[in-house]
Design a protein around this motif. Sequence first.
Motif, mmCIF file in Angstrom:
data_model
loop_
_atom_site.group_PDB
_atom_site.id
_atom_site.type_symbol
_atom_site.label_atom_id
_atom_site.label_comp_id
_atom_site.label_asym_id
_atom_site.label_seq_id
_atom_site.Cartn_x
_atom_site.Cartn_y
_atom_site.Cartn_z
ATOM 1 N N ARG A 104 0.828 -1.199 0.000
ATOM 2 C CA ARG A 104 0.000 0.000 0.000
ATOM 3 C C ARG A 104 0.870 1.260 0.000
ATOM 4 N NH1 ARG A 104 -2.865 -3.449 3.378
ATOM 5 N NH2 ARG A 104 -1.976 -2.484 5.248
ATOM 6 N N ASP A 105 1.885 1.256 -0.912
ATOM 7 C CA ASP A 105 2.785 2.395 -1.120
ATOM 8 C C ASP A 105 3.607 2.715 0.117
ATOM 9 O OD1 ASP A 105 3.897 4.289 -2.871
ATOM 10 O OD2 ASP A 105 2.660 5.892 -2.022
ATOM 11 N N ASN A 106 3.775 1.719 0.972
ATOM 12 C CA ASN A 106 4.547 1.924 2.209
ATOM 13 C C ASN A 106 5.678 0.909 2.252
ATOM 14 O OD1 ASN A 106 5.397 2.817 4.736
ATOM 15 N ND2 ASN A 106 4.047 1.367 5.800
ATOM 16 N N MET A 107 6.912 1.441 2.307
ATOM 17 C CA MET A 107 8.079 0.563 2.482
ATOM 18 C C MET A 107 8.160 0.269 3.984
ATOM 19 S SD MET A 107 10.527 2.846 -0.012
ATOM 20 C CE MET A 107 12.018 1.942 0.384
ATOM 21 N N TYR A 108 7.552 -0.910 4.343
ATOM 22 C CA TYR A 108 7.325 -1.131 5.766
ATOM 23 C C TYR A 108 8.278 -2.128 6.410
ATOM 24 C CZ TYR A 108 5.067 -5.681 4.913
ATOM 25 O OH TYR A 108 4.804 -6.988 4.579
ATOM 26 N N CYS A 109 9.063 -2.888 5.573
ATOM 27 C CA CYS A 109 9.923 -3.892 6.199
ATOM 28 C C CYS A 109 11.210 -4.046 5.397
ATOM 29 C CB CYS A 109 9.196 -5.228 6.289
ATOM 30 S SG CYS A 109 10.122 -6.497 7.216
ATOM 31 N N SER A 110 12.382 -3.941 6.080
ATOM 32 C CA SER A 110 13.691 -4.083 5.451
ATOM 33 C C SER A 110 14.429 -5.253 6.076
ATOM 34 C CB SER A 110 14.499 -2.785 5.635
ATOM 35 O OG SER A 110 15.841 -3.005 5.270
ATOM 36 N N SER A 111 15.124 -6.006 5.249
ATOM 37 C CA SER A 111 15.896 -7.143 5.753
ATOM 38 C C SER A 111 17.026 -6.691 6.675
ATOM 39 C CB SER A 111 16.458 -7.964 4.592
ATOM 40 O OG SER A 111 17.332 -7.154 3.814
ATOM 41 N N ILE A 112 17.439 -5.426 6.557
ATOM 42 C CA ILE A 112 18.549 -4.915 7.374
ATOM 43 C C ILE A 112 18.033 -4.154 8.599
ATOM 44 C CG2 ILE A 112 20.535 -3.356 7.405
ATOM 45 C CD1 ILE A 112 21.014 -4.013 4.506
ATOM 46 N N TYR A 113 17.076 -3.237 8.379
ATOM 47 C CA TYR A 113 16.640 -2.355 9.462
ATOM 48 C C TYR A 113 15.344 -2.799 10.131
ATOM 49 C CZ TYR A 113 20.097 0.714 7.338
ATOM 50 O OH TYR A 113 21.263 1.234 6.846
ATOM 51 N N GLY A 114 14.737 -3.809 9.589
ATOM 52 C CA GLY A 114 13.474 -4.250 10.182
ATOM 53 C C GLY A 114 12.343 -3.348 9.731
ATOM 54 N N SER A 115 11.478 -3.004 10.729
ATOM 55 C CA SER A 115 10.307 -2.198 10.392
ATOM 56 C C SER A 115 10.712 -0.793 9.969
ATOM 57 C CB SER A 115 9.360 -2.114 11.599
ATOM 58 O OG SER A 115 8.870 -3.394 11.924
ATOM 59 N N THR A 116 10.134 -0.320 8.904
ATOM 60 C CA THR A 116 10.371 1.032 8.396
ATOM 61 C C THR A 116 9.024 1.624 8.030
ATOM 62 O OG1 THR A 116 10.663 0.242 6.147
ATOM 63 C CG2 THR A 116 12.671 0.471 7.488
ATOM 64 N N ASN A 117 9.045 2.916 7.763
ATOM 65 C CA ASN A 117 7.798 3.573 7.387
ATOM 66 C C ASN A 117 8.143 4.712 6.414
ATOM 67 O OD1 ASN A 117 5.137 4.361 7.195
ATOM 68 N ND2 ASN A 117 5.144 5.483 9.139
ATOM 69 N N LEU A 118 8.317 4.350 5.114
ATOM 70 C CA LEU A 118 8.657 5.335 4.089
ATOM 71 C C LEU A 118 7.688 5.201 2.933
ATOM 72 C CD1 LEU A 118 12.568 4.898 3.966
ATOM 73 C CD2 LEU A 118 11.297 6.809 5.001
ATOM 74 N N ALA A 119 7.319 6.341 2.418
ATOM 75 C CA ALA A 119 6.407 6.333 1.278
ATOM 76 C C ALA A 119 7.192 5.909 0.019
ATOM 77 C CB ALA A 119 5.789 7.712 1.083
ATOM 78 N N PHE A 120 6.752 4.844 -0.609
ATOM 79 C CA PHE A 120 7.454 4.303 -1.767
ATOM 80 C C PHE A 120 7.414 5.283 -2.945
ATOM 81 C CE2 PHE A 120 7.234 1.444 -5.609
ATOM 82 C CZ PHE A 120 8.578 1.150 -5.638
ATOM 83 N N SER A 121 6.248 5.825 -3.256
ATOM 84 C CA SER A 121 6.129 6.708 -4.407
ATOM 85 C C SER A 121 6.895 8.002 -4.197
ATOM 86 C CB SER A 121 4.646 7.018 -4.679
ATOM 87 O OG SER A 121 4.043 7.624 -3.546
ATOM 88 N N ALA A 122 7.043 8.440 -2.961
ATOM 89 C CA ALA A 122 7.798 9.666 -2.707
ATOM 90 C C ALA A 122 9.298 9.407 -2.727
ATOM 91 C CB ALA A 122 7.383 10.268 -1.365
ATOM 92 N N THR A 123 9.690 8.241 -2.259
ATOM 93 C CA THR A 123 11.127 7.934 -2.206
ATOM 94 C C THR A 123 11.660 7.543 -3.586
ATOM 95 O OG1 THR A 123 10.787 7.113 0.050
ATOM 96 C CG2 THR A 123 12.868 6.543 -1.036
ATOM 97 N N TYR A 124 10.935 6.725 -4.289
ATOM 98 C CA TYR A 124 11.389 6.254 -5.624
ATOM 99 C C TYR A 124 10.269 6.470 -6.652
ATOM 100 C CZ TYR A 124 14.931 3.894 -2.807
ATOM 101 O OH TYR A 124 15.932 3.611 -1.917
ATOM 102 N N PRO A 125 10.031 7.717 -7.004
ATOM 103 C CA PRO A 125 8.944 7.973 -7.975
ATOM 104 C C PRO A 125 9.191 7.324 -9.333
ATOM 105 C CG PRO A 125 10.292 9.935 -7.642
ATOM 106 C CD PRO A 125 10.708 8.943 -6.593
ATOM 107 N N GLU A 126 10.449 7.140 -9.694
ATOM 108 C CA GLU A 126 10.729 6.510 -10.990
ATOM 109 C C GLU A 126 10.116 5.125 -11.058
ATOM 110 O OE1 GLU A 126 12.969 7.714 -8.961
ATOM 111 O OE2 GLU A 126 14.232 9.218 -9.967
ATOM 112 N N LEU A 127 10.153 4.407 -9.937
ATOM 113 C CA LEU A 127 9.619 3.052 -9.920
ATOM 114 C C LEU A 127 8.116 3.048 -9.700
ATOM 115 C CD1 LEU A 127 12.382 1.342 -7.717
ATOM 116 C CD2 LEU A 127 12.269 1.465 -10.205
ATOM 117 N N ALA A 128 7.663 3.849 -8.758
ATOM 118 C CA ALA A 128 6.249 3.824 -8.384
ATOM 119 C C ALA A 128 5.384 4.551 -9.405
ATOM 120 C CB ALA A 128 6.060 4.434 -7.002
ATOM 121 N N VAL A 129 5.872 5.685 -9.898
ATOM 122 C CA VAL A 129 5.052 6.513 -10.775
ATOM 123 C C VAL A 129 5.356 6.257 -12.254
ATOM 124 C CG1 VAL A 129 4.413 8.883 -11.382
ATOM 125 C CG2 VAL A 129 4.881 8.275 -8.981
ATOM 126 N N ASN A 130 6.649 6.188 -12.570
ATOM 127 C CA ASN A 130 7.040 6.044 -13.983
ATOM 128 C C ASN A 130 7.069 4.603 -14.460
ATOM 129 O OD1 ASN A 130 7.322 8.815 -14.005
ATOM 130 N ND2 ASN A 130 9.543 8.746 -13.608
#
Length: 520
Positions: A104-130
Amino acid sequence: MQVSQEATGAFRRRRLLIAVVVAALVLILTLALRFIVEKNHIEKLSHTFASKAIQRFDRLFSPLDVAANNTQGLVGLPCDQVRFPLVEKLASLQTVRSIILVDRDNMYCSSIYGSTNLAFSATYPELAVNNQRMLLSTDDHLLKGSPVLLLWTPLEAGNRAGILQLVNIELMSNYLLEPELPWVERVIFNVGEHSLEYGNPLIEKALPSEDEVSYQDASLRYPFSVTLYGPAPARLALLALPEQLPLALLLSLLSGYIVWLATANRMSLAWQISYGINAREFMVYCQPLINARSGECEGIELLLRWHNDRQGWVSPDLFIPLAERHNLIAPLTRYVLTEVVSQLPLLPARSDFHIAINVASSHFHDRQIVTDLKQLWWPANPAPQLIVELTERDALPEVDQRVVAQLRQNGVKLAIDDFGTGHSSLSYLKTLSPDVLKIDKVFTAAIGTDAINATVTDMVISLAQRLNISLVAEGVETAAQAAYLREKGVDVLQGYLFARPMPLESFPQWLSEHQPPGGG
């Protein structure tokens, strides 16, 4: 002889010129061919390098696709439940730095840092939007500033859920993009507008330098391409030419030598004469023989002219001596006999009309002249009288006396041409008993100008008259010469004063136009 030597030298120089030109062409063509082959080889090496680089990257990304597909079931599950499986998956994928789950456009889990809370479309618009599947970027967390490749595997069309893998592209590029000098100096990995160059940790668009050319190949499975920069293949091929020079020189010298040998015959005048006979390049001319007293034409001397398509007009002073030296004079004589027999219907059918033909003494060997006359002349039953003229440049004593006797038995007269200019000997008159002596034009030209030669002329005339031998004076060009010779009792006159040599087929018209007053 001097003219013949000059002609031989000219042919030799021409042969040398042709051999040199061929050698030069072979050298140029060999180097040009080697240049083209080397240039194509370098281009092929570059294309092969790029193709192999694409294949290696495809093989690198293929397991990541499989891993992403196997991990899709973890998307949406709580991070504390899926982190350990992510770490296990990361351990099996040695090229991946981190795996991030997106829901749901939320980068919520990382194999390194565990739980995260970053907006995917805002962080990587090339991937999410383009809607890109790959992105070259820099790592802002684990190894800040280092190049990283993001591989996005979406679960849905809206790009709001999926698996994001961060690949250690710097390590891979150093292994997979190593240049191959000298044809590949720089190798660039391209994703979208970003590029990663071997040995350069910065992610920027790569541009060629002034002396570089580029070649690019793209993957058919993933959105990336590989660009190669290096020297122009033509420049590298030119630099490699000196290595090919020894072989090219050897081939050119060998070709020139082969041409030199191959043209030994074809570029000789003797070969040209043989070819000219077969190609019917020779033409039979004639010059009228004028009765000194009546002024009537009482015969013709047959002359041979040669128009060579390759050399133009060739002087008889050149080709006759060469033909004699190369045993081609007899074929030329046969050629003349064949032509005059075909023209007999155009000539006066009178026994007092003479046809004189030059024959070399070598033609008398083994009765060749008799055989040729039996085959060519006598079967035509010619009415004109045939006179065989022997020139003094031949070794006259070699003439077979039996052949001469047989000729006389068949009504053929014998004349000695150019008497007094060659191997002149009074013994010839006794040995051959000629019917006619021809006074060379050298002595005719001396009348009134050269006392010594004029005296010799008078002696020859007196001698012939004492031996009851008919006289023909060649080279009569002035009325004074004709009057002098007529006064001295010369029987027949021949020269430009009366007519220049003309094609045999033109003689009937000349004869009809030049009959003296009261002549028949």
